[in-house]
Design an enzyme around this catalytic site. Sequence first.
Site, PDB file in Angstrom:
ATOM      1  CG  ASP A 108      25.032  20.634  20.709  1.00 52.63           C
ATOM      2  OD1 ASP A 108      24.261  21.524  20.302  1.00 52.63           O
ATOM      3  OD2 ASP A 108      24.894  19.439  20.389  1.00 52.63           O
ATOM      4  CD  GLU A 125      21.930  20.153  14.571  1.00 54.15           C
ATOM      5  OE1 GLU A 125      21.709  19.011  14.975  1.00 54.15           O
ATOM      6  OE2 GLU A 125      22.988  20.770  14.820  1.00 54.15           O
TER       7      GLU A 125
HETATM    8  C1  GLC Z   1      22.991  18.247  17.808  1.00 57.17           C
HETATM    9  C2  GLC Z   1      22.194  19.440  18.260  1.00 57.17           C
HETATM   10  C3  GLC Z   1      21.570  19.279  19.614  1.00 57.17           C
HETATM   11  C4  GLC Z   1      21.313  17.818  19.917  1.00 57.17           C
HETATM   12  C5  GLC Z   1      22.651  17.108  19.968  1.00 57.17           C
HETATM   13  C6  GLC Z   1      22.490  15.591  20.189  1.00 57.17           C
HETATM   14  O1  GLC Z   1      24.096  18.660  17.044  1.00 57.17           O
HETATM   15  O2  GLC Z   1      22.816  20.719  18.206  1.00 57.17           O
HETATM   16  O3  GLC Z   1      20.357  20.043  19.609  1.00 57.17           O
HETATM   17  O4  GLC Z   1      20.649  17.682  21.159  1.00 57.17           O
HETATM   18  O5  GLC Z   1      23.420  17.309  18.788  1.00 57.17           O
HETATM   19  O6  GLC Z   1      21.859  14.993  19.092  1.00 57.17           O
END
Ligand code: GLC
Length: 612
Positions: A307, A502
Site C-alpha cells: 500500500d 480512511e
Molecule cells: C491508500 C489506500 C489504498 C489505495 C492506495 C493508493 O492509502 O490505503 O486503498 O489503493 O493508498 O491510493
Amino acid sequence: MKKIITIVLLVVFLLMFASCRKETVFQARNLQPQTNMFLPGWSGDDSYLEQLIAQMTLVEKIGQMTQAERSDIKAGDISRYALGSVLSGGGSAPARNTPEGWYRMVNGFINESMQTRLRIPVIYGIDAVHGHNNALNAVIFPHNVGLGAIAAGDLEKGRQAAYAACYITAQEMIATGIRMTFAPVLGVPDDIRWGRAYECYGENVEIISMMGECAVRGLQDGGVSACIKHFIGEGQTLNGRNQGNAYLDRAGIERLLPPYRAAIDAGAMAVMISFSSVNGIKMHEHKELITGLLKEEMGFKGMVLSDWDAVRQVSGGTYKNQIANAVNAGIDMVMATNGRDSWESFIRLLTELVEEGTVPMPRIDDAVLRILRFKQSAGILDTPSLNGHGSIGAEGNRSKAREIASDSLVLLRNENNVIDKLRSYKNILVAGQGANDIGMQCGGWTITWQGLHGASTEGTTILKGIQEAVKGNANVTYSEEGRADGKFDAVIAVIGEDPYAETEGDRENNINIRGKDMDMLRDVYSYGCPVIVIMLSGRPMTIGNEYENWDAFIAAWLPGTEGGCVADVLFGSRDFTGRTPYTWRKSIDGEILYPFAFGLSKYKNQYGLIVM
Ligand code: GLC
C-alpha cells in the site's frame, strides 16, 4: 441489415448484465472500438516470461518492482529506471482532467516504457472504487456499502449491480487509457467506527465474497485488471482503528478468506496488502500470511502490491531494513510514494540488499515473474496501450447508475405509509445541506481523496431529482437550514456525514448526527407536517431515539452522482428493495435498532404483507 445489427447489440447488452455466476462464460465485449479485447488472463505457462527474466539485468528487475506516483516522476525516469508501474493517488489527476488529458498522460508513460531495452510496458493504476472517481464528470456509483444494501435485500440483484457498476467503471477507465484499479475492497468491517466501512459491502462475509467476485468479473470483462485489497484483517482492528492491530487466531483468519478465494478464482491477479497488523506484526512484513498463506497455501500466482509507502511502517528502523523485511515477506511491487526520494532510494537500497545477499535473487526473480504474470493477464504485454481515448459520463451509464442507486436505498421507517402519500402533496419543503450537495452524495474517493462538498462533479442532486419528479404537480421549496415561510404538506430533510476517506473517517465513539443537521431537524419539526428523513452516510449513524420524530426514514448511504435515485422511489413507481448491510444500533454498543438485512417496502410491511 440495421435490424439485425440492432438485435445483435440488444442481445450483447442483455448478456452483458447476465447474472454474474461462475458459469457465465460470456465475456462482455466492449462496445467501444478502442477496446476490442478483453483480459487474456494468466496463461498458466511461464516459459516466455522466464525467458524474458533470464535476459533482465538487476536494474531492470528492481525497476519492475517499483511503483511511483505520477507527480514524483519526470520525463526520462521510466526509461532510465525501467519502472514497472505508475499510479494516481486519490485525487491525483492531469492538469487537463479530461479523457484526452488522462489518455495523453498515461500513454506518455507507456510510450516511454516501450523505449526500454526489453520493451516491458509500464502499467498505470488508480483507485477507481465507485466509478472512475478521479476523473471529472465520470459517472459515480454508490460506494460498496450501497451495493451491499442491494445484496442484503436481493443477492442476485446485488451481484448484477456489482458487475454492472464495475463493468461501466472499467469502460470509463478504458476511455482514458487506464487498465488497472485498486479495487474492490474485500474487508469485513466488524466495527463501523472504522473510516473505511463504506468501502466494504457490509458485515456479511458471504455477501462480500459474492459481490467481490462479481466486481472482479465486471472490471475484467470491461478490460481493466482488478487489484483486490487489503489483505488481511483490516476490518478486525481494535476499536475499528484504521491501520490498527487485529488479534486473530487461525479461525479468525479463515473467516476472512472466502472473499479472497472467490475473487482470485474469478481471475484477480493482484492483491494489495493491508496497512494494519495481525497479532502485533505489520501485514507488510507478515511472511507467514503473505508467502505462507496467500501464495503457498491459497496458491495465489499473481502479484502482491504494497500500500501507499506502507513499507516505511514495518520494523527495522531504517528504510533499507524495512525494504528487506517487506520484500522477503513476499511483497512483489512496492508503492514507493513518499516523494521522488522514496522510489529512487527504494531502487538503490534494494540493489544493495540483493548484492549483499540480504534479499536473495530467487526472491527477486519470483517477484518479477509475478509482476509479469500480472501484466500478461492484463493483456498489456501484447497490447501495451489502447488506440485513443473515448468518452466518459454517457447518459446510458448515468441511467444505469441511477437505477442501481435507487435499488440501494433502504426504507427503515414509514409511519402510516407516508411515502405513498407523497405524490398527493402540493407543497413540499426540502431541507438540509445534503439535499443540494453532489459531494455529500458521493463521499470520499471522489475527485479528491477525501471527497468534497458542493458541485464537485457533474451529477443530479437529491433536490433536483425531486424538483423534476414533481414538476407541475407540487411546489418545492428548498432551505438548507429548514427555515422557510409558508405551510407545507411534508418536509423531506436530508442529513448525513461530511465526506471522508480512511483514517479521517475513524470515530472514537458514536457517529452522531452533525450539529447543523440537528438544528435543521428541530426547525422542520415546527411545521407540524410529516417529516421524511434521508441519511447520506457511509455507515449506520447514531440516531438514538431521534427517529421517533420522523414519519419516514431512508438510508441512502453514499449513492454517487445520480441523486435523482431518491425521487424515483419517493415519487415514482419503484419500490424500496434495499436492506441494511450493517446491524444498526441506537449507539455504538447499544441496543439493536434495525437488525442486519432489515428494510421495508412501500407496499408491504415487515411481515411481507401488503399494506393498503
Ligand atoms: C491508500 C489506500 C489504498 C489505495 C492506495 C493508493 O492509502 O490505503 O486503498 O489503493 O493508498 O491510493
